[in-house]
Motif scaffolding. Sequence first.
Motif, PDB file in Angstrom:
ATOM      1  N   HIS A 123       0.874  -1.176   0.000  1.00  0.00           N
ATOM      2  CA  HIS A 123       0.000   0.000   0.000  1.00  0.00           C
ATOM      3  C   HIS A 123       0.906   1.220   0.000  1.00  0.00           C
ATOM      4  O   HIS A 123       1.719   1.380   0.917  1.00  0.00           O
ATOM      5  N   LYS A 124       0.783   2.044  -1.007  1.00  0.00           N
ATOM      6  CA  LYS A 124       1.590   3.261  -1.095  1.00  0.00           C
ATOM      7  C   LYS A 124       0.763   4.427  -0.570  1.00  0.00           C
ATOM      8  O   LYS A 124      -0.300   4.714  -1.095  1.00  0.00           O
ATOM      9  N   GLN A 125       1.274   5.078   0.477  1.00  0.00           N
ATOM     10  CA  GLN A 125       0.552   6.144   1.163  1.00  0.00           C
ATOM     11  C   GLN A 125       1.214   7.495   0.942  1.00  0.00           C
ATOM     12  O   GLN A 125       2.431   7.609   1.064  1.00  0.00           O
ATOM     13  N   ARG A 126       0.412   8.498   0.662  1.00  0.00           N
ATOM     14  CA  ARG A 126       0.934   9.842   0.445  1.00  0.00           C
ATOM     15  C   ARG A 126       1.259  10.540   1.759  1.00  0.00           C
ATOM     16  O   ARG A 126       2.110  11.404   1.820  1.00  0.00           O
ATOM     17  N   ASN A 127       0.586  10.211   2.843  1.00  0.00           N
ATOM     18  CA  ASN A 127       0.699  10.976   4.076  1.00  0.00           C
ATOM     19  C   ASN A 127       1.790  10.500   5.030  1.00  0.00           C
ATOM     20  O   ASN A 127       1.750  10.803   6.208  1.00  0.00           O
ATOM     21  N   ILE A 128       2.776   9.783   4.534  1.00  0.00           N
ATOM     22  CA  ILE A 128       3.954   9.437   5.330  1.00  0.00           C
ATOM     23  C   ILE A 128       5.020  10.465   4.976  1.00  0.00           C
ATOM     24  O   ILE A 128       5.420  10.582   3.822  1.00  0.00           O
ATOM     25  N   ARG A 129       5.451  11.217   5.967  1.00  0.00           N
ATOM     26  CA  ARG A 129       6.354  12.337   5.727  1.00  0.00           C
ATOM     27  C   ARG A 129       7.716  12.113   6.370  1.00  0.00           C
ATOM     28  O   ARG A 129       7.835  12.020   7.584  1.00  0.00           O
TER      29      ARG A 129
END
Length: 161
Positions: A123-129
């Motif tokens: 799962h590729k998540q945008r909200n990991i910073r």
Amino acid sequence: MDSALVSAQRRVSQLIRAHEQHAQFQYDVVVVARVDVLFTSSIPDGIYAEVAAHAVDKKETIVTPNWATFGGANDRFALATRGAALMYLERLDRAAAYCSSHQRLHSESFTLWQIRQMNATVHKQRNIRLRRVRGNGWPQPSRVQSPGGGKQMRAAPYENV
């Protein structure tokens, strides 16, 4: 392949297994992060809960950032079920197998290949910073894709993508 990196990642895997054996339990979820990353925000609770639910269902799952994938999977951070995390940590042991069917070792492509080899769901998540930190201690400036893809542009310092 940097033998110190291979050895360090293998050692982390061994430490996890040894601690589990000593404490007589197994982790459900493991966070794997490279030593050269700086988290610029906390990991959203929903991501941990999602992976923990997959652990209960015995479905190997890995969550990675959806940026800096370069055609594969981000190799800087993973939040994963136990089995997937251990295989992720031991993936460099399988670099020769990857190279036998590919022209060169491209880290992000190799990471995605390894995830597929273990039949895990990614799962590729945008909200990991997070940001990569250079040897001099300074965070690396972000690079963002221009609209429409193609050309990369340098973003303002300390801005995460």
